[in-house]
Structure formats: structure tokens, C-alpha cells
Design a protein around this motif. Structure first.
Motif, mmCIF file in Angstrom:
data_model
loop_
_atom_site.group_PDB
_atom_site.id
_atom_site.type_symbol
_atom_site.label_atom_id
_atom_site.label_comp_id
_atom_site.label_asym_id
_atom_site.label_seq_id
_atom_site.Cartn_x
_atom_site.Cartn_y
_atom_site.Cartn_z
ATOM 1 N N THR A 98 0.775 -1.081 0.024
ATOM 2 C CA THR A 98 0.039 0.021 0.249
ATOM 3 C C THR A 98 1.086 1.174 0.047
ATOM 4 O O THR A 98 2.055 1.113 0.178
ATOM 5 N N ALA A 121 -5.790 -3.960 -1.324
ATOM 6 C CA ALA A 121 -5.249 -3.430 0.151
ATOM 7 C C ALA A 121 -5.295 -4.140 1.200
ATOM 8 O O ALA A 121 -4.788 -3.981 2.431
ATOM 9 N N ASN A 122 -6.212 -5.256 1.147
ATOM 10 C CA ASN A 122 -6.568 -6.056 2.127
ATOM 11 C C ASN A 122 -6.839 -7.495 1.919
ATOM 12 O O ASN A 122 -7.815 -7.524 0.941
ATOM 13 N N HIS A 152 -3.494 1.004 13.417
ATOM 14 C CA HIS A 152 -2.450 0.128 12.993
ATOM 15 C C HIS A 152 -1.209 0.365 14.149
ATOM 16 O O HIS A 152 -1.037 1.354 14.511
ATOM 17 N N HIS A 153 -0.314 -0.683 13.929
ATOM 18 C CA HIS A 153 0.949 -0.848 14.584
ATOM 19 C C HIS A 153 1.817 0.420 14.352
ATOM 20 O O HIS A 153 1.681 1.229 13.245
ATOM 21 N N LYS A 156 3.906 1.381 11.032
ATOM 22 C CA LYS A 156 3.383 1.276 9.673
ATOM 23 C C LYS A 156 3.607 2.693 9.019
ATOM 24 O O LYS A 156 3.815 3.689 9.571
ATOM 25 N N ASP A 158 2.324 4.144 5.930
ATOM 26 C CA ASP A 158 1.313 4.785 4.969
ATOM 27 C C ASP A 158 0.154 5.238 5.938
ATOM 28 O O ASP A 158 -0.329 4.311 6.638
ATOM 29 N N SER A 161 -4.284 4.086 5.992
ATOM 30 C CA SER A 161 -4.281 2.690 5.413
ATOM 31 C C SER A 161 -4.809 2.583 4.049
ATOM 32 O O SER A 161 -5.902 3.318 3.618
ATOM 33 N N GLY A 162 -4.114 1.520 3.228
ATOM 34 C CA GLY A 162 -4.754 1.122 1.881
ATOM 35 C C GLY A 162 -6.102 0.762 2.123
ATOM 36 O O GLY A 162 -6.940 0.966 1.045
ATOM 37 N N THR A 163 -6.288 0.168 3.243
ATOM 38 C CA THR A 163 -7.785 -0.521 3.430
ATOM 39 C C THR A 163 -8.970 0.519 3.666
ATOM 40 O O THR A 163 -9.906 0.591 2.882
ATOM 41 N N VAL A 210 -2.416 -4.899 14.712
ATOM 42 C CA VAL A 210 -2.479 -5.653 13.468
ATOM 43 C C VAL A 210 -3.274 -4.780 12.351
ATOM 44 O O VAL A 210 -2.649 -4.640 11.314
ATOM 45 N N GLY A 211 -4.408 -4.452 12.713
ATOM 46 C CA GLY A 211 -4.965 -3.725 11.650
ATOM 47 C C GLY A 211 -6.657 -3.594 11.920
ATOM 48 O O GLY A 211 -7.416 -4.708 12.099
ATOM 49 N N HIS A 213 -10.497 -1.299 11.137
ATOM 50 C CA HIS A 213 -11.155 -0.555 10.331
ATOM 51 C C HIS A 213 -12.487 -0.262 10.778
ATOM 52 O O HIS A 213 -13.214 -1.313 11.047
ATOM 53 N N ARG A 233 -1.793 -11.350 11.684
ATOM 54 C CA ARG A 233 -1.513 -10.980 10.053
ATOM 55 C C ARG A 233 -1.524 -12.592 9.249
ATOM 56 O O ARG A 233 -1.280 -12.262 7.939
ATOM 57 N N PHE A 236 -3.916 -12.398 6.295
ATOM 58 C CA PHE A 236 -3.645 -11.814 5.242
ATOM 59 C C PHE A 236 -2.691 -12.553 4.306
ATOM 60 O O PHE A 236 -3.137 -12.748 3.063
HETATM 61 O O1 LIG Z 1 0.691 -2.087 7.259
HETATM 62 C C1 LIG Z 1 -0.020 -2.989 7.509
HETATM 63 O O2 LIG Z 1 0.161 -3.608 8.682
HETATM 64 C C2 LIG Z 1 -1.530 -3.269 7.074
HETATM 65 N N1 LIG Z 1 -1.534 -2.502 6.063
HETATM 66 C C3 LIG Z 1 -2.699 -2.870 5.053
HETATM 67 C C4 LIG Z 1 -3.438 -1.548 4.653
HETATM 68 O O3 LIG Z 1 -2.596 -0.286 4.553
HETATM 69 O O4 LIG Z 1 -4.764 -1.326 4.638
HETATM 70 C C5 LIG Z 1 -3.666 -4.051 5.609
HETATM 71 C C6 LIG Z 1 -3.720 -4.080 6.945
HETATM 72 O O5 LIG Z 1 -4.787 -3.398 7.488
HETATM 73 C C7 LIG Z 1 -2.346 -4.445 7.623
#
Ligand SMILES: O=C(O)C1=N[C@H](C(=O)O)C[C@H](O)C1
Ligand SMILES: NC(=O)C1=CN([C@@H]2O[C@H](COP(=O)(O)OP(=O)(O)OC[C@H]3O[C@@H](n4cnc5c(N)ncnc54)[C@H](OP(=O)(O)O)[C@@H]3O)[C@@H](O)[C@H]2O)C=CC1
Length: 272
Positions: A98, A121-122, A152-153, A156, A158, A161-163, A210-211, A213, A233, A236
Motif C-alpha cells: 500500500t 489493500a487487504n 495500526h501498529h 506502519k 503509510d 491505510s490502503g484498506t 495488526v489492523g 477499520h 496477520r 492476510f
Molecule cells: O501495514 C499493515 O500492517 C497493513 N496494511 C494494510 C493497509 O494499509 O490497509 C492492510 C492491513 O490493515 C495491515
């Protein structure tokens, strides 16, 4: 007659997702892992992928053997190298990376004309279902305010998140608008009320999350909350392996995680 295993390479093999993939691959007869790429200069470079294994981590694609599919969970710069190798040799590519810039997005758009490409993205099944639920809810409640919150952790790279962005795109499409038009990524310095029809994003970073949303659809006197929480994870990694298995027998095109979940007879490649 038994089918030979799919010849697989992993890009970003010593990262969090790379490690989750390696753990699952130790016990998955569908695949033969034949190449595993880590960052140049990484401590893992040249080391066995796990104790007693013959395969060693490589720092590039120069010595890669013949491949059926590459799975990439790395970063924008590292994805570039994997994509170049896949294009040169006609190899299918599954990527979960992502935070890509517009130039890389454009390169990937082009690449789908030459190789089988599946990006998500997920890769969790739960998020695929959440996306469908949000699409329906956003269309059914067009006047309600929509906010997407993700956590997220602390490693990370970005944000959002991509999701979160993919959920925003799905909701925007269901409301016949675009994220370019509707998204609000920060309210710092904002004066005045919330813009009608906007889609807000909020980001939490910390520890080992971990993630997570959550989409909040907020009306007058009531609200709907749709959420997903990943606690491991490997979900994924399992989804990416399922996608790689599925993609290895597909022609060139842009494929989606929804195509993998659907029955093969219902799908065709997307050349948008
Ligand atoms: O970086 C992560 O850890 C994750 N990245 C993805 C995102 O950017 O959505 C998917 C997931 O949530 C974990
Ligand atoms: N789609 C999905 O379901 C999911 C997507 N992701 C995404 O996947 C990506 C990776 O996530 P995660 O595993 O947590 O991140 P990590 O940082 O743990 O892993 C990325 C790995 O790529 C390595 N790397 C850097 N440069 C290169 C290179 N040139 N060639 C090969 N490898 C390289 C990094 O090495 P070094 O650390 O030494 O630089 C690192 O080990 C992110 O974009 C994340 O958002 C994550 C989880 C699920």
C-alpha cells in the motif's frame, strides 16, 4: 495425475508479512518457494529462509529461477523491482503493498495489459465482506455523514491505510461521487461545519495493532458502525496464497480479490 506445485517467489520476504507467508508455506503442498527477496544489505541477505532450509534469501531478481507467480508485500520502491521482473518474464503478480504514488499506480495499470495482476489493500475475507456491507449502507443512507477510522501498529509507513482508502472509494462509488471530490484527510485548522457529503478519515498508530477499520455512518439520533478487527496477520498471508493459487492459471488482466471469492465461471478480467 498430480499437478506440479506452483513455483513461487516472495518480495519483502523477511518483513512482517513475508515472515507470515514463509510460516504458512512450510506446510502448503500447493507451492514450491523458489526465490525470496529481501532488502539489499539486509541482515537476512544470503541466510537460509529458515533453519535447515536449502533456499537462501536473495537481495534482487538477477538469479531468480523460472516462476509462475510472485507475491509482494514490501514497499513502493521494492515493488518496482518485482514488477520489472514479472513484466520481463510474463509472471503473474499478487501485491498487497500500500501507499504507492501516482506514477507507480499508473505503471501497475499498464502492467495489467501484459501480466495477470491481482492487487488488494487487504487480503482478509472479513474486509471483503465489510466492503460489500459498506457499499450497501452508504447507498441506503445517502444523507448520513460517513467517517472511516483505522488503527495500526507503530511501524506502519503509510496513512491512511490502503484498506481505509479502498473502503472510502467503495462508499464514494456507491454514492456516485469520487474520493478526490469527497475525502477530508485532516480537520486541523478547520472552521465551520462539516462539509455535506464529505467522507472523513481518522488514523490511530500504536504498539502492535495488526489492523482495525471502522466505518461510522452518522445520522440524527442514530448511527451505524461497521467494523473489522484483524488480530493475526496470517489472515492476510492466507488470503494472498489463495489469490496466488487462483491467479497462477489466469490470463493477463487486472483481477480482484472479489474474483477469487466468486466462482471462476462468473469472472472475467477487468481492463479499466
Ligand atoms: O501495514 C499493515 O500492517 C497493513 N496494511 C494494510 C493497509 O494499509 O490497509 C492492510 C492491513 O490493515 C495491515
Ligand atoms: N494487502 C494486505 O492484506 C496487507 C498489506 N500490507 C502492506 O504490505 C506492505 C508490507 O507490510 P509489512 O510486511 O508489515 O512491512 P515490513 O516493513 O515488515 O516488510 C517489508 C519488507 O520489505 C523489505 N524491503 C525493502 N526494500 C526491499 C527490496 N528492494 N527488495 C525486497 N524487499 C525489500 C523490507 O526490508 P527492510 O525492513 O530491511 O527495509 C521489509 O523487510 C505494506 O505496504 C503494508 O501496508 C500489510 C499487511 C496486509
Amino acid at each position: 495425475m498430480t499437478t506440479p506445485p506452483i513455483r513461487l517467489a516472495i518480495n519483502g520476504a523477511s518483513g512482517r508479512m513475508g515472515s507470515a507467508l514463509l510460516a504458512l508455506l512450510r506446510d502448503d503442498p500447493r507451492f514450491e518457494l523458489v526465490h525470496a527477496v529481501v532488502a539489499p544489505g539486509s541482515v537476512d541477505d544470503g541466510q537460509p529462509i529458515h533453519h535447515g532450509a536449502a533456499l537462501r534469501f536473495a537481495h534482487d531478481w538477477s538469479g531468480a529461477p523460472a516462476l509462475d507467480v510472485v507475491i509482494d508485500f514490501s514497499g513502493p520502491a521494492a515493488l518496482e523491482g518485482a514488477l520489472t521482473h514479472c513484466l520481463a518474464h510474463g509472471i503473474a503478480l499478487v501485491s498487497g503493498t500500500t501507499g504507492l504514488d501516482a506514477a507507480m499506480e499508473a505503471r501497475l495499470d499498464q502492467a495489467g495489459q501484459r501480466i495477470a495482476l491481482l492487487r488488494a489493500a487487504n487480503f482478509s475475507l472479513g474486509v471483503a465482506v465489510l466492503t460489500r456491507l459498506l457499499r450497501n449502507a452508504a447507498a441506503a443512507l445517502p444523507g448520513w455523514d460517513l467517517e472511516i477510522v483505522e488503527a495500526h501498529h507503530n511501524r506502519k509507513q503509510d496513512a491512511p491505510s490502503g484498506t481505509a482508502l479502498a473502503l472510502g472509494h467503495a462508499a464514494a462509488e456507491a454514492r456516485k461521487t469520487t474520493l478526490d471530490h469527497a475525502a477530508v484527510y485532516s480537520r486541523e485548522g478547520q472552521t465551520g461545519p462539516r462539509a455535506e457529503g464529505s467522507i472523513g478519515f481518522a488514523v490511530v498508530r500504536g504498539g502492535d495493532i495488526v489492523g482495525e477499520h471502522t466505518a461510522l455512518l452518522i445520522g440524527q439520533g442514530e448511527r451505524v458502525e461497521l467494523g473489522h478487527r484483524a488480530t493475526d496477520r496470517s489472515i492476510f498471508a492466507r488470503g494472498a496464497l489463495q489469490a496466488a493459487h487462483w491467479l497462477s492459471s489466469r490470463p493477463a488482466g487486472h483481477w480482484r480479490i472479489d474474483d477469487v471469492i466468486a466462482t471462476p465461471r462468473q469472472v472475467s478480467a477487468h481492463h479499466e
